[in-house]
Design an enzyme around this catalytic site. Structure first.
Site, PDB file in Angstrom:
ATOM      1  N   ARG A 194      68.276  80.631 -93.535  1.00 59.42           N
ATOM      2  CA  ARG A 194      68.481  79.339 -94.186  1.00 59.42           C
ATOM      3  C   ARG A 194      69.481  78.468 -93.432  1.00 59.42           C
ATOM      4  O   ARG A 194      69.316  77.249 -93.329  1.00 59.42           O
ATOM      5  CB  ARG A 194      68.976  79.569 -95.611  1.00 59.42           C
ATOM      6  CG  ARG A 194      68.942  78.332 -96.462  1.00 59.42           C
ATOM      7  CD  ARG A 194      69.744  78.421 -97.743  1.00 59.42           C
ATOM      8  NE  ARG A 194      69.914  79.735 -98.308  1.00 59.42           N
ATOM      9  CZ  ARG A 194      70.830  80.023 -99.227  1.00 59.42           C
ATOM     10  NH1 ARG A 194      71.644  79.075 -99.664  1.00 59.42           N
ATOM     11  NH2 ARG A 194      70.951  81.244 -99.703  1.00 59.42           N
TER      12      ARG A 194
ATOM     13  N   GLY B  16     103.541  77.049 -52.753  1.00 55.80           N
ATOM     14  CA  GLY B  16     104.094  77.572 -53.988  1.00 55.80           C
ATOM     15  C   GLY B  16     105.602  77.535 -53.993  1.00 55.80           C
ATOM     16  O   GLY B  16     106.233  76.512 -53.700  1.00 55.80           O
TER      17      GLY B  16
ATOM     18  N   TYR C 247     103.952  68.640 -49.343  1.00 58.35           N
ATOM     19  CA  TYR C 247     103.620  69.975 -49.815  1.00 58.35           C
ATOM     20  C   TYR C 247     102.342  70.503 -49.158  1.00 58.35           C
ATOM     21  O   TYR C 247     101.312  69.826 -49.118  1.00 58.35           O
ATOM     22  CB  TYR C 247     103.417  70.008 -51.342  1.00 58.35           C
ATOM     23  CG  TYR C 247     102.922  71.353 -51.807  1.00 58.35           C
ATOM     24  CD1 TYR C 247     103.789  72.433 -51.872  1.00 58.35           C
ATOM     25  CD2 TYR C 247     101.577  71.557 -52.099  1.00 58.35           C
ATOM     26  CE1 TYR C 247     103.332  73.692 -52.237  1.00 58.35           C
ATOM     27  CE2 TYR C 247     101.113  72.799 -52.468  1.00 58.35           C
ATOM     28  CZ  TYR C 247     101.992  73.869 -52.531  1.00 58.35           C
ATOM     29  OH  TYR C 247     101.528  75.108 -52.872  1.00 58.35           O
TER      30      TYR C 247
ATOM     31  N   HIS D  51      95.315  85.085 -48.844  1.00 58.96           N
ATOM     32  CA  HIS D  51      94.643  85.060 -50.143  1.00 58.96           C
ATOM     33  C   HIS D  51      93.335  85.844 -50.140  1.00 58.96           C
ATOM     34  O   HIS D  51      92.617  85.835 -51.153  1.00 58.96           O
ATOM     35  CB  HIS D  51      94.344  83.622 -50.577  1.00 58.96           C
ATOM     36  CG  HIS D  51      95.524  82.921 -51.169  1.00 58.96           C
ATOM     37  ND1 HIS D  51      96.198  81.922 -50.506  1.00 58.96           N
ATOM     38  CD2 HIS D  51      96.155  83.072 -52.354  1.00 58.96           C
ATOM     39  CE1 HIS D  51      97.194  81.484 -51.259  1.00 58.96           C
ATOM     40  NE2 HIS D  51      97.186  82.163 -52.398  1.00 58.96           N
TER      41      HIS D  51
END
Length: 547
Positions: free
Chosen positions: A310, A72, A65, A95
Site C-alpha cells: 500500500r 599539508g 601552497y 601517496h
C-alpha cells in the site's frame, strides 16, 4: 535525447558536462555510438592563462601552497622555483599507498573524465598538454589500476588520484581490455608520450574529488534503475496478492504531492493497467455485499493491503525525490574546480581554500544509500507476503507448485530464496550507516576535518548492488506467483516483463539451484532491460535538472 542521437565527441569546457555523458563514457558498452572526450579550445586557452599567472607568481619567489611550499602540515617549508617540478613528482610517489580491490573500469573511466573536466575550467595552473594526455588515456581505454581504499574525501582523493597521475608519468600498471600491462608498454602501443610534470601539476591532478564523484555519479544512475525495478516488483506483487490497485489512485497521491511519490504511483497505475488479477476498492465492496441488518461480520477480503504494498509509492518516492537533488549536486561537483590553490587570472593572484572537500558528495551519497536500502527492505517485506500462505491469499506455501503434490514434503520452493533475500537486505541496511559522521583528524591535525565522502560513495555503490539482488529474488518469486495465479490475467506490462524473466530463468517446477537465476535477473535490472520490457526505460534517465 537518447543514446542513438547523442554526439560521439564531448568537448570539455569545465562547465557543461552532464551526468548522462559521464555514464556513456564510463560504460562504453551502453553507448551508441561510442563516445570520445576532447578538451574545448576555449578551455585550453584558459588553462594556458592560469599557467602564465602561475609562472609569474613563482618568478616573484613568493610562497604558494603546493607550488613553492611543502604539502599539508609542511606548508611552512618554502622551496625555490627551480625545485618545484621535483616536488610534484615526489608528491605522486608518497601517496601511492592505496589498499583494497581495484576500482572497476567504469569508475576509473568516470574518474579520468571528471578530473579532466574539473581542470578544463582553467583555474588550476596546469598545462592543456597534461589534460590532453589524461583524455588520451581515457579514449585509448588505458585504465590505471586504482585501489578503492585510502581516500578521506579531503584533501581530495589524494591516494587514488595518485595512481592516475602516475599513469601519466608512465609508471605502474594499467588495464587495457582484458589484459594488465605496464603503463609504459600500453603508452607505446597507443602512441602516447608520458608527461614530465611542472610546478603545481601533480597537485592539480590529485587534489580533487573526482574519484569520489565518479562512484557517486554511477551510483545515482544505478539507483534510478533500482527505483524503476522496485515499481515493477510492486506491480508483480500486487497482482500476485490480488491486491487493491486503488491504493495508487491519482487523487490519493495528489493529496500529498511529493513529486517522487506522485511519479511512483503513476508508474504503478501504468504497470497495472489492464490487470484482471489486481482489484479495486469498489470491486471488493461489491463482492462483500452489505451487512444486511447484522451488527458484525468478518470480511473475507481485506480492503487495505499491507504497508509494503500500500505504501510503496511513499517509499519509492523518497528515493526518486532524493535523486532529484542528488543529481544537481553532482552536476555542480563535476563542473567545478576542486583543487587548491586556484589561480585567478583576472585578479592576478592565487586563492588558497578547500574546494577539495567533498562534503556535498558525501551528504548526497549517505542520503542516497539510505533511500535505496529502504527499497531493499520494502521488497524483502513484499517477498515475505507472497511466500507465506497466512498472507498470500491462497498461493501455496513457498510457491511450491501444486503439481508436486505427489511429492509432498520433498520440495521447499522459495523458502531458501527468502532466507537469502533477508540476509542481503540486512547487509544493505547495515551498509546504509552514514559514513560522513566518521570524520578523522589526520596529517598532524592539518586535515582535522574530512568528509569521508569516498567511503559514502563506495557504500552507495554497494547498497545498489545488494538492493538489486533483493529485487531480483523478489521478481523471481513474483513471476512464479503469477504463473500460479494465471499469467493470462496479468496486466500487459507485467506479462512483458514476465516473458523477459522467463527467457533467463525458467519456472521452478521443482527444487533446484537458483543462484544463476538471481544473477541473470540482477543483470536485467542493472543494464536497463527490465525497464525497457516494462516500457519504463525513460525513468532511468537523470532528472531534467541534472542533464
Amino acid at each position: 535525447m537518447n543514446d542513438w542521437t547523442a554526439p560521439s565527441r564531448i568537448a570539455l569546457d569545465g562547465s557543461s558536462l552532464t551526468l548522462r555523458d559521464i555514464v556513456r563514457l564510463a560504460r562504453p558498452e551502453e553507448a551508441r555510438p561510442p563516445v570520445a572526450a576532447v578538451l574545448d579550445p576555449a578551455a585550453a586557452r584558459a588553462a594556458e592563462a592560469s599557467v602564465g599567472l602561475r609562472d609569474r607568481l613563482m618568478a616573484e619567489r613568493r610562497p604558494i601552497y603546493g607550488v613553492t611550499t611543502g604539502f599539508g602540515d609542511s606548508v611552512t617549508n618554502q622551496i625555490s622555483p627551480e625545485r618545484a617540478a621535483q616536488l610534484q613528482h615526489n608528491l605522486i610517489r608518497y601517496h601511492l599507498n592505496g589498499v583494497g580491490p581495484n576500482a572497476p573500469a567504469d569508475v576509473v573511466r568516470a574518474t579520468l573524465l571528471i578530473r579532466a573536466n574539473c581542470l578544463a575550467l582553467g583555474n588550476s595552473g596546469i598545462r592543456p598538454l597534461v589534460v590532453d594526455r589524461l583524455l588520451a588515456h581515457l579514449n585509448a581505454d588505458i585504465l590505471p589500476l586504482v585501489p578503492e581504499r585510502g581516500s578521506l574525501g579531503a584533501s581530495g582523493d589524494l591516494v587514488p588520484l595518485c595512481y592516475v597521475a602516475a599513469t601519466l608519468l608512465g609508471d605502474g600498471d594499467a588495464q587495457v581490455g582484458k589484459h594488465v600491462l605496464p603503463v609504459a608498454e600500453a603508452q607505446r602501443e597507443a602512441g602516447i608520450e608520458p608527461v614530465a610534470l611542472e610546478a603545481k601539476e601533480g597537485l592539480a591532478l590529485i587534489n580533487g574529488t573526482s574519484f569520489t564523484t565518479a562512484f557517486a555519479v554511477l551510483a545515482a544512475h544505478d539507483a534510478a534503475g533500482i527505483a524503476t525495478a522496485a515499481e515493477i516488483v510492486t506491480a508483480f506483487v500486487s497482482e500476485a496478492l490480488l491486491g487493491n490497485a486503488s491504493h495508487f489512485a491519482e487523487f490519493l497521491h495528489r493529496a500529498k504531492p511529493h513529486p517522487g511519490q506522485v511519479a511512483s504511483a503513476a508508474q504503478l497505475r501504468r504497470l497495472l493497467a489492464g490487470s484482471r488479477l489486481s482489484t479495486t476498492y469498489e470491486e471488493i465492496i461489491a463482492e462483500a455485499g452489505s451487512l444486511e441488518g447484522r451488527d458484525f461480520r468478518e470480511l473475507e477480503v481485506r480492503i487495505q493491503d499491507h504497508y509494503s504494498v500500500r505504501c510503496a509509492p511513499q517509499v519509492i518516492g523518497v528515493l526518486r525525490d532524493t535523486l532529484s537533488w542528488v543529481e544537481p549536486w553532482l552536476t555542480t561537483e563535476v563542473n567545478a574546480s576542486t583543487d587548491n590553490p586556484l589561480f585567478s587570472v583576472d585578479e592576478e593572484r592565487p586563492h588558497h581554500g578547500g574546494n577539495f572537500y567533498a562534503g556535498h558528495v558525501g551528504q548526497a551519497m549517505d542520503s542516497l544509500k539510505t533511500a535505496t536500502a529502504n527499497i531493499a527492505d520494502l521488497l524483502d517485506r513484499q517477498l515475505a507476503l507472497i511466500i507465506d500462505p497466512k498472507f498470500s491469499g491462497g498461493l501455496p506455501a513457498n510457491l511450491v507448485p501444486p503439481e508436486l503434490s505427489a511429492e509432498a514434503g520433498l520440495h521447499h520452493g522459495f523458502k531458501g530464496m527468502q532466507i537469502a533475500a533477508s540476509a542481503v537486505t540486512a547487509e544493505a541496511l547495515k551498509t546504509a550507516l552514514p559514513a560522513t559522521v566518521f570524520s578523522r583528524s589526520t596529517e598532524a591535525h592539518n586535515q582535522d576535518k574530512v568528509s569521508m565522502a569516498t567511503t559514502a560513495a563506495r557504500d552507495a555503490r554497494t547498497v545498489n548492488e545488494l538492493t538489486g539482488q533483493v529485487a531480483a529474488i523478489a521478481l523471481l518469486a513474483a513471476a512464479q506467483a503469477l504463473d500460479l495465479r494465471g499469467l493470462d490475467r496479468a496486466a500487459p506490462r507485467t506479462r512483458a516483463v514476465h516473458a523477459l524473466i522467463r527467457a533467463h530463468a525458467p519456472y521452478a517446477d521443482r527444487d533446484r539451484r537458483m543462484d544463476q537465476d538471481i544473477a541473470a535477473v540482477a543483470r536485467l535490472i542493472s543494464d536497463g532491460s527490465l525497464a525497457r520490457a516494462a516500457g519504463t526505460a525513460d525513468e532511468r534517465e537523470p532528472h531534467a535538472a541534472a542533464s
